[in-house]
Design a protein around this motif. Structure first.
Motif, PDB file in Angstrom:
ATOM      1  N   LYS A  42      38.588  15.576  15.117  1.00 38.30           N
ATOM      2  CA  LYS A  42      39.278  15.115  13.755  1.00 38.30           C
ATOM      3  C   LYS A  42      38.943  14.853  12.451  1.00 38.30           C
ATOM      4  N   ASP A  43      38.511  15.162  11.028  1.00 37.70           N
ATOM      5  CA  ASP A  43      38.171  15.196  10.111  1.00 37.70           C
ATOM      6  C   ASP A  43      38.123  14.053   9.600  1.00 37.70           C
ATOM      7  N   SER A  44      37.016  14.123   8.453  1.00 41.26           N
ATOM      8  CA  SER A  44      37.219  13.093   7.725  1.00 41.26           C
ATOM      9  C   SER A  44      36.846  13.095   6.095  1.00 41.26           C
ATOM     10  N   TRP A  45      38.699  12.935   5.376  1.00 37.38           N
ATOM     11  CA  TRP A  45      38.340  12.789   4.052  1.00 37.38           C
ATOM     12  C   TRP A  45      38.446  12.153   3.767  1.00 37.38           C
ATOM     13  N   GLY A  46      37.032  11.816   3.034  1.00 34.60           N
ATOM     14  CA  GLY A  46      36.972  10.936   2.154  1.00 34.60           C
ATOM     15  C   GLY A  46      36.113   9.957   2.792  1.00 34.60           C
ATOM     16  N   PRO A  47      35.840   8.232   3.198  1.00 34.26           N
ATOM     17  CA  PRO A  47      34.828   7.217   3.163  1.00 34.26           C
ATOM     18  C   PRO A  47      35.817   6.167   4.083  1.00 34.26           C
ATOM     19  N   TYR A  48      37.485   6.809   3.710  1.00 36.52           N
ATOM     20  CA  TYR A  48      38.042   5.566   4.579  1.00 36.52           C
ATOM     21  C   TYR A  48      40.239   6.557   5.528  1.00 36.52           C
ATOM     22  N   SER A  49      39.583   7.913   5.571  1.00 39.36           N
ATOM     23  CA  SER A  49      40.586   8.576   5.406  1.00 39.36           C
ATOM     24  C   SER A  49      40.002   9.522   6.571  1.00 39.36           C
ATOM     25  N   ILE A  50      40.380   9.457   7.771  1.00 40.00           N
ATOM     26  CA  ILE A  50      40.494  10.122   8.781  1.00 40.00           C
ATOM     27  C   ILE A  50      41.620  11.424   9.785  1.00 40.00           C
ATOM     28  N   PHE A  85      45.854  20.965   9.697  1.00 37.41           N
ATOM     29  CA  PHE A  85      45.480  19.388   9.525  1.00 37.41           C
ATOM     30  C   PHE A  85      46.507  18.275   9.602  1.00 37.41           C
ATOM     31  N   PHE A  86      46.763  17.910  10.835  1.00 36.20           N
ATOM     32  CA  PHE A  86      47.914  17.199  11.150  1.00 36.20           C
ATOM     33  C   PHE A  86      48.280  15.806  10.108  1.00 36.20           C
ATOM     34  N   LEU A  87      48.694  15.920   9.593  1.00 36.29           N
ATOM     35  CA  LEU A  87      49.062  14.945   8.547  1.00 36.29           C
ATOM     36  C   LEU A  87      49.960  13.941   8.794  1.00 36.29           C
TER      37      LEU A  87
END
Length: 110
Positions: free
Chosen positions: A29-37, A69-71
């Motif tokens: 899992k990757d963090s895209w910003g403080p509120y999105s994984i 990346f699985f959106l």
């Protein structure tokens, strides 16, 4: 100038066939910003091909490292970067080159 005209002579590829293998050894899992994984995987892509030109054949190989990346359940995006070895034909002679590749894609699962 002696009046001669410069010309680039090359043969066009008629067809090619080959095999590609994707190996995904890492899932995470990757963090895209403080509120999105976002779920993702890291993969290695290897390809080997035979290319038929008008008079001769040539080889092509590629080795790429990429990330998917699985959106959501139906959509993902993927990026990969690497190198390719390619044989081309010009004036009846084979020549080879190593080139850099950068690919991206959008995938929809139906």
């Amino acid at each position: 100038s002696d009046g001669t005209r410069a010309e680039i002579s090359y043969e066009k590829a008629k067809y090619s066939y080959g095999l590609e293998v994707n190996w995904a050894p890492a899932y995470g899992k990757d963090s895209w910003g403080p509120y999105s994984i976002v779920r993702s995987d890291t993969f290695l892509n290897f390809g080997a091909y035979q290319v038929k030109y008008e008079s001769l054949t040539g080889s092509k190989f590629k080795l790429m490292l990429g990330k998917t990346f699985f959106l959501d359940r139906l959509w993902n995006i993927r990026f990969q970067a690497g190198a390719s070895y390619l044989e081309t034909v010009s004036l009846g002679k084979r020549s080879s080159a190593v080139i850099g590749l950068l690919e991206s894609g959008l995938v929809y699962y139906f």
